[in-house]
Scaffold this active site. Structure first.
Site, PDB file in Angstrom:
ATOM      1  N   HIS A   1       8.145 -21.713  -3.029  1.00  0.00           N
ATOM      2  CA  HIS A   1       8.194 -20.268  -2.799  1.00  0.00           C
ATOM      3  C   HIS A   1       9.541 -19.739  -3.265  1.00  0.00           C
ATOM      4  O   HIS A   1      10.545 -20.466  -3.273  1.00  0.00           O
ATOM      5  CB  HIS A   1       8.015 -19.953  -1.319  1.00  0.00           C
ATOM      6  CG  HIS A   1       6.642 -20.228  -0.807  1.00  0.00           C
ATOM      7  ND1 HIS A   1       6.207 -19.755   0.404  1.00  0.00           N
ATOM      8  CD2 HIS A   1       5.595 -20.935  -1.322  1.00  0.00           C
ATOM      9  CE1 HIS A   1       4.968 -20.137   0.615  1.00  0.00           C
ATOM     10  NE2 HIS A   1       4.575 -20.869  -0.422  1.00  0.00           N
TER      11      HIS A   1
ATOM     12  N   CYS B   1       9.074 -20.614   5.055  1.00  0.00           N
ATOM     13  CA  CYS B   1      10.322 -20.064   4.534  1.00  0.00           C
ATOM     14  C   CYS B   1      11.228 -19.575   5.667  1.00  0.00           C
ATOM     15  O   CYS B   1      12.442 -19.766   5.611  1.00  0.00           O
ATOM     16  CB  CYS B   1      10.027 -18.943   3.548  1.00  0.00           C
ATOM     17  SG  CYS B   1       9.201 -19.537   2.051  1.00  0.00           S
TER      18      CYS B   1
ATOM     19  N   CYS C   1       7.036 -16.321   4.757  1.00  0.00           N
ATOM     20  CA  CYS C   1       6.025 -17.016   5.558  1.00  0.00           C
ATOM     21  C   CYS C   1       6.736 -17.874   6.608  1.00  0.00           C
ATOM     22  O   CYS C   1       7.964 -17.963   6.634  1.00  0.00           O
ATOM     23  CB  CYS C   1       5.150 -17.879   4.659  1.00  0.00           C
ATOM     24  SG  CYS C   1       6.005 -19.316   3.952  1.00  0.00           S
TER      25      CYS C   1
ATOM     26  N   GLU D   1      11.702 -17.895  -1.822  1.00  0.00           N
ATOM     27  CA  GLU D   1      12.762 -18.041  -0.822  1.00  0.00           C
ATOM     28  C   GLU D   1      13.311 -19.464  -0.791  1.00  0.00           C
ATOM     29  O   GLU D   1      14.531 -19.658  -0.702  1.00  0.00           O
ATOM     30  CB  GLU D   1      12.245 -17.699   0.592  1.00  0.00           C
ATOM     31  CG  GLU D   1      11.699 -16.302   0.719  1.00  0.00           C
ATOM     32  CD  GLU D   1      10.196 -16.208   0.523  1.00  0.00           C
ATOM     33  OE1 GLU D   1       9.578 -15.410   1.227  1.00  0.00           O
ATOM     34  OE2 GLU D   1       9.645 -16.924  -0.337  1.00  0.00           O
TER      35      GLU D   1
END
Length: 152
Positions: free
Chosen positions: A57, A90, A87, A59
């Site tokens: 992801h 993260c 999410c 992040e």
């Protein structure tokens, strides 16, 4: 909107540029940057398809790049700007990084950490949302519309 260098809007625009790169590469268009002392020290976008890695992801990649830049695992004097609410995975990583602030554009109604557990981030981390949310929503809506068109 006129953007002043080193403003929240300027930094979120940079995160949205990363989301646009993800869009162009067929990734879910989420972009993130990490800012320390008013300087961008890390940029990233979703690369789960490219890297065949569910943890890639924006992040997560930005956290790693920022930690490498700083030479340490804690991001205590840093701000993450991200185009979509992190999410749970993260948010957990951001908690461990002890990042000072998270600024996200658009809420993730399905997988955002505030829906799962708003206390997932470090107790000292400031969280702000809604900055340039409409711009983020437009990129995401266009991406998923394009995806649906390809399937039909």
């Amino acid at each position: 909107m006129e953007l002043t260098v080193n403003s929240d809007e300027y930094f979120m625009r940079e995160a949205l540029r990363q989301a646009e790169i993800a869009y162009d590469e067929g990734e879910i268009p989420v972009g993130a940057i990490v800012v320390c002392q008013k300087k961008i020290i890390a940029k990233a976008y979703n690369q789960t398809e490219k890297l065949n890695d569910v943890t890639a992801h924006a992040e997560m990649l930005a956290i790693t790049a920022a930690a490498n830049h700083l030479g340490g695992k804690y991001l205590t004097d840093c701000t993450l700007y991200v185009s979509l609410e992190p999410c749970g995975m993260c948010a957990g990583a951001l908690n461990w990084s002890q990042i000072s602030e998270i600024v996200y554009a658009l809420e993730d109604e399905k997988r955002g950490f505030t829906k799962i557990n708003p206390h997932m981030v470090h107790s000292k981390t400031k969280v702000r949302s809604g900055l340039m949310a409409s711009e983020s929503k437009k990129i995401l809506d266009n991406f998923f519309a394009r995806l649906r068109d390809r399937r039909n």
